[in-house]
Design an enzyme around this catalytic site. Structure first.
Site, short mmCIF file in Angstrom:
data_model
loop_
_atom_site.label_atom_id
_atom_site.label_comp_id
_atom_site.label_asym_id
_atom_site.label_seq_id
_atom_site.Cartn_x
_atom_site.Cartn_y
_atom_site.Cartn_z
N HIS A 273 -9.50 13.03 11.26
CA HIS A 273 -8.30 12.23 11.04
C HIS A 273 -7.10 13.08 10.75
O HIS A 273 -7.19 14.10 10.10
CB HIS A 273 -8.49 11.30 9.84
CG HIS A 273 -9.49 10.23 10.11
ND1 HIS A 273 -10.41 9.83 9.20
CD2 HIS A 273 -9.70 9.48 11.20
CE1 HIS A 273 -11.14 8.87 9.72
NE2 HIS A 273 -10.73 8.64 10.92
N LEU A 292 -11.45 10.23 -10.34
CA LEU A 292 -11.97 8.85 -10.31
C LEU A 292 -13.04 8.67 -11.38
O LEU A 292 -13.08 7.67 -12.10
CB LEU A 292 -12.54 8.53 -8.92
CG LEU A 292 -11.49 8.27 -7.83
CD1 LEU A 292 -12.10 8.38 -6.44
CD2 LEU A 292 -10.86 6.90 -8.02
N ASP A 294 -13.33 10.31 -14.09
CA ASP A 294 -12.70 10.35 -15.42
C ASP A 294 -12.08 9.02 -15.81
O ASP A 294 -11.95 8.71 -16.99
CB ASP A 294 -11.62 11.44 -15.47
CG ASP A 294 -12.24 12.84 -15.42
OD1 ASP A 294 -11.51 13.80 -15.10
OD2 ASP A 294 -13.44 12.94 -15.71
N GLY A 296 -13.22 6.06 -14.98
CA GLY A 296 -14.15 4.95 -15.11
C GLY A 296 -14.79 4.45 -13.84
O GLY A 296 -15.59 3.50 -13.87
N ALA A 297 -14.47 5.04 -12.70
CA ALA A 297 -15.18 4.61 -11.50
C ALA A 297 -16.56 5.25 -11.51
O ALA A 297 -16.76 6.32 -12.10
CB ALA A 297 -14.41 5.04 -10.26
N VAL A 299 -18.96 7.41 -9.80
CA VAL A 299 -18.88 8.38 -8.71
C VAL A 299 -20.17 9.17 -8.67
O VAL A 299 -20.51 9.85 -9.64
CB VAL A 299 -17.68 9.33 -8.90
CG1 VAL A 299 -17.59 10.31 -7.75
CG2 VAL A 299 -16.39 8.53 -9.05
#
EC number: 2.3.3.8
Lengths: 608, 414
Positions: A273, A292, A294, A296-297, A299
């Site tokens: 891309h 991310l 850090d 709260g997602a 991962v």
């Protein structure tokens, strides 16, 4: 952007730049989901109008085709999605045109290669007018059980396998279309399936960002968790980080940013891309994954563990009682397309037409198996081409040269003969070339031009039956038939037709046998004894020599010769040849700008 | 696709030509490009100022921090420039961890000056960022707090009001000129589809703005619109990237097709080769990865065939008696016809049977998408036909699972 649902089970779309396969796939998906109406209301194909036939389930339907966006929007005011399959050159202009239509809310742009400046204009317009752009450079998106864009999620088999015909609880967004398909499969394995999946496309500036859609999913009650697949390059994922930090997202987010192997090569490498250009620490996959994580997602540590992270998150939602079990349905059967079934050997369908003389399916067209390039490279002439297309064999050069001589000799006979006269009259009536030509050709028959064919037929019959010239001629007289090939208005026994002499000379020098012609000469000798103008004329010469060509070449069986004479090949030769003259007369009249022809009264006998 | 760096010579050429056209502004800069094939007499005929002014020479190789690396020479005459250039052309240097030879220089008039201004314009999603500072030059990073920045949204035009915050602290005598210059440069930026433009520094000569150093990036997807305005523009590969003949070949294939074909050699002696984007690095065997690859967007059979030939050639180029792995396929395609593309791969594999055997190649295929069953069946049949170990999987398996198998295979001592 935010807000919530963009699509529903009744969404109607306009499809720009007709492409059969993606539209049929959309319609098959519609049917699979149990939609009452197909999702494509109209097609826009600049410069064309009418209908396209497509299948909705088993039934064929006709979808209207409009030549402009305005016309389509006026005809289908409830269609609020615009799917743009234009090429990169015109995608921006047509997309902007669509966005400006009051009835359009969502524009999906498939093309890759839209200039950034144009995309920025689309983004700015969409923002100020509360519209949504998905793409460019995207396969699109899908709302399970409701609506899908173009080729998203691929074949029906895959869609059934991923249970995309009914809504699940997961909202998914990614950059890559190919990878999103992979994730639909993963998610179907470990959760109750996708509710909606969007591929934002691989361009540096996407029309709508990952976080745009995440925030939107956040507002859709049926979406219970969100899965995000990012890519290295760009800072899109950081707006998601921000949103998480500000507590804007209250559903679990499972995210992974791919492209970690870019670290491995120092010099810039072009990923698939435009947006994935590697370079810049903050834009690295590692940095984004950490950011991310850090905020709260969920991962995972690697792409391999992505599926299990999704599973864990989903299982927890079930434990917490947040998931209502999906009502499973059995989707209807989609009939297979005839051509796919034929290709896979499941069905066989008879053909309706047989053709044996030429083949245009290969690298280059072939006449009777001889490729076009050979024809040109070996210096073939028109006679050789006729030999291939009419006789399906390569006749010796003397034969094809003879055919060419015949054509040249028969090409025209002045303006007064019936054919030319008709053509002249028609041209002077202001008609087009083809009409003028055909008008002249229509006079060709038993009395005009057909003599060659008749001459060959009768001579052959007489010779083959061993009739003497006397028996032949008197036999014809008894039947009241003039001997074709004999007789001329002007030429006499002592003033022969030059053309006949030329033909005879050529044949004597080149043909292995001239028995039919000699027979014709014997017939002429007899007829000359009856009247001086009963010479062998050009028709008779060509007719008899043609028989010699067929018989003497050794390339035809008796049956084939009989068939050739019976079908009337010589007629074809005359028609072909005289077309040259008739076309010439047409051009002549047009150049001369002659007025409409009216036959003089004086020249007509009016009688009861 | 997308943002491509251009040489300083081209940035200045475009700026000078189009600033005149769009803003009526006559930039007094001159530059000459020098590379291995340059004939200095011819060049001086075209650019007579070369023989009448003192000169500056710098490498024009798409990397910055040239002053700090000692590759720049100031205040020379033409003969000295020629000597300077001759000593450095085609000599490898290392910049930012990338090693490559210098192929191109830019030569300009030496302009002694006091003031050094900084200007940059960056295209962003919602508009453009314009930055300006009166403390430009080699120390710009140390003085970054003095840089003023405005963000101009896409729908807003560039006006004197918009760039007022940038130039407010300038003395009145120069403010107008610099304001006009910034607006002029911005219009060139937009009109020519720049995605990035930086002048560090520009100065004032006879009170007119005069860029000394300049960097630019163009949006190459705009080529179809702008090729006339861009003239003979070059998009050199980033410094340190030299395409091998095979990479070049794939690159030309990619340019000609609407599909996407990407191939980059990472380790020519690696033992894991791939025709699909994989994250082998995650599994800890990045060093064995021979290449990065990708094919998508429905390439036709012929394109896939040529692509496959190249990958197989590279993968089998250095047999060392140990096992190797070739990964084929990838994700679950949306619209690429798997059976059709696999035809191309099957043909290539067949052609290279002996090479594959000599390199002890183990092939792993994983794919989904339109007609995948037919494609996989062809692969299975081929494996038996060639007698090369070939494992075939559909979408029920994962790509990472296949990678793992491949790694286990090459790592095993058998």
């Amino acid at each position: 952007m935010a807000t919530g649902q963009l699509f529903s089970k009744t969404t109607q779309a306009l499809f720009y730049n007709y492409k059969q396969l993606p539209i049929q796939r959309m319609l098959d998906f519609d049917f699979l989901c149990g939609r009452e109406t197909p999702s494509v209301a109209g097609i826009i194909n600049p410069g064309a109008e009418g209908f396209q036939k497509l299948f909705f389930g088993q039934e064929e339907i006709a979808i209207p085709v409009h030549s402009t966006i305005e016309a389509a929007c006026a005809a289908h005011p409830t269609a609020d999605v615009f799917i743009n399959f234009a090429s990169f050159r015109s995608a921006a202009a047509s997309s902007m045109s669509a966005l400006k239509q009051p009835t359009i809310k969502v524009v999906a742009i498939i093309a890759e290669g839209v200039p950034e400046a144009d995309t920025k204009q689309l983004i700015a317009y969409a923002r100020s007018n509360n519209k949504v752009v998905i793409g460019p450079a995207t396969v699109g998106g899908i709302q399970a059980g409701a609506f899908k864009i173009g080729d998203t999620a691929g074949t029906i088999d895959n869609i059934i396998h991923c249970k995309l015909y009914r809504p699940g609880s997961v909202g998914f967004v990614s950059k890559s279309g190919g990878m999103s398909n992979e994730l639909y499969n993963s998610i179907a394995r470990v959760t109750d399936g996708i509710y909606e999946g969007i591929a934002i496309g691989g361009d540096v500036f996407p029309g709508s960002t990952l976080s745009d859609h995440v925030l939107r999913f956040n507002n859709i009650p049926q979406v219970k968790m969100i899965v995000v697949l990012g890519e290295l390059g760009g800072r899109d994922e950081y707006s998601l980080v921000e949103a998480l930090k500000q507590g804007k997202i209250n559903k679990p987010v499972v995210a992974w940013v791919s492209g970690t192997c870019a670290r491995l090569f120092k010099s810039e490498v072009q990923f698939g891309h435009a947006g994935a250009k590697s370079g810049g620490e903050m834009e690295s996959a590692q940095a984004k994954n950490q950011a991310l994580r850090d905020t709260g997602a969920v991962v995972p540590t690697s792409y391999e563990a992505f599926e299990s992270s999704i599973k864990e998150t989903f299982d927890k939602l079930i434990e917490d009682g947040k998931i209502t079990p999906v009502k499973e349905v059995t989707p209807p059967q989609i009939p297979e397309d005839l051509n796919t079934a034929i290709k896979s050997g499941k069905v066989r369908a008879p053909t309706h037409i047989i053709s044996t003389i030429s083949d245009d399916r290969g690298e280059e067209p072939c006449y009777a198996g001889v490729p076009m390039s050979s024809i040109v490279e070996q210096g073939f002439g028109v006679g050789d081409v006729i030999s291939l297309l009419w006789f399906k064999r390569s006749l010796p050069r003397y034969c094809s040269r003879f055919i060419e001589i015949c054509i040249m000799l028969c090409a025209d006979h002045g303006p007064c003969v019936s054919g030319a006269h008709n053509t002249i009259v028609t041209a002077r009536a202001g008609k087009d070339l083809v009409s003028s030509l055909v008008s002249g050709l229509l006079t060709i028959g038993p009395r005009f031009g057909g003599a060659i064919d008749d001459a060959a037929r009768y001579l052959k019959d007489a010779y083959d039956r061993n009739l003497t010239p006397y028996e032949f001629v008197e036999g014809m007289k008894k039947k009241g038939i003039r001997v074709p090939g004999i007789g001329h208005r002007i030429k006499r026994g002592d003033n022969r037709d030059k053309r006949v002499e030329l033909l005879q000379r050529y044949a004597r020098e080149n043909f292995p046998s001239v028995k039919y012609m000699e027979y014709a000469v014997q017939v002429e000798t007899y007829t000359l004894s009856k009247a001086n103008n009963l010479v062998l004329n050009v028709d008779g010469a060509i007719g008899s020599l043609f028989l010699d060509l067929l018989a003497g070449s050794g390339m035809f069986t008796k049956q084939e010769i009989d068939e050739i004479v019976e079908i009337g090949y010589l007629n074809g030769l005359f028609v072909l040849a005289r077309s040259i003259g008739l076309i010439g007369h047409t051009f002549d009249q047009k150049r001369l700008k002659q007025p409409l022809y009216r036959h003089p009264w004086e020249d007509v006998l009016y009688t009861k | 696709m997308a943002r491509k760096k251009i040489r300083e010579y081209d940035s200045k050429r475009l700026l000078k030509q189009h600033l005149k056209r769009l803003a009526g502004f006559d930039l007094q800069i001159c530059s000459a490009q020098v590379n291995e094939s340059t004939d200095f007499t011819e060049l001086t005929n075209k650019e007579p100022w070369l023989s009448s002014t003192r000169l500056v020479v710098k490498p024009d190789m798409l990397f910055g921090k040239r002053g700090k690396s000692g590759l720049v020479a100031l205040n020379l005459d033409l003969a000295q420039v020629a000597e300077f250039v001759k000593a450095r052309l085609s000599v490898e240097v290392e910049m930012g961890g990338c090693k490559a030879p210098i192929t191109t220089f830019i030569v300009e008039p030496f302009v002694p000056h006091d003031q050094e201004y900084y200007l940059s314009i960056v295209s962003e999603r919602l508009g453009s960022t314009v930055s300006f500072s009166e403390c430009g030059g080699i120390e710009i990073e140390e003085n970054w707090d003095k840089v003023k920045t405005i963000f101009l949204p896409t729908e807003k035009p560039m006006t004197l009001e918009a760039c007022a915050p940038l130039i407010a602290t300038l003395a009145l005598e120069v403010r107008g000129k610099i304001g006009d210059f910034i607006m002029g440069v911005f219009s060139v930026f937009q009109d020519l589809d720049f995605s990035f433009l930086e002048m560090n520094p520009f100065t004032l000569v006879n009170e007119e703005p005069y860029p000394l150093d300049m960097r630019g990036e163009l949006d190459d997807t705009a080529a179809f619109k702008n090729f006339k305005k861009w003239g003979e523009i070059e998009f050199p590969l980033p410094f340190g990237r030299v395409l091998s003949p095979t990479e070049n070949f794939i690159h030309t294939l990619d340019e000609k097709t609407s599909a996407s074909l990407k191939f980059t050699v990472l380790n020519p002696k690696g033992r894991i080769w791939t025709m699909v984007a994989v994250e082998v690095g995650d599994l800890g065997y990045a060093s064995e990865l021979g290449n990065y690859a990708e094919y998508s967007g429905a390439p036709n059979e012929e394109e896939v065939l040529q692509y496959a030939r190249v990958v197989i050639d590279c993968a089998t180029a250095n047999p060392d008696g140990r096992k190797r792995a070739l990964l084929i396929g990838g994700g679950i395609a949306n619209f690429t016809d798997v059976a059709a593309t696999f035809n191309g791969i099957v043909q290539a594999l067949r052609e290279k049977e002996s090479k594959l055997k000599a390199a002890r190649m183990h092939i792993y295929v994983r794919r989904g998408g339109p007609n995948y069953q037919i494609g996989l069946a062809k692969m299975r049949a081929l494996g038996e036909e060639l007698g090369v170990p070939l494992e075939v999987y559909g979408p029920e398996a994962t790509m990472t699972g296949i990678c793992k198998e491949a790694i286990e295979c090459i790592m095993s001592t058998a």
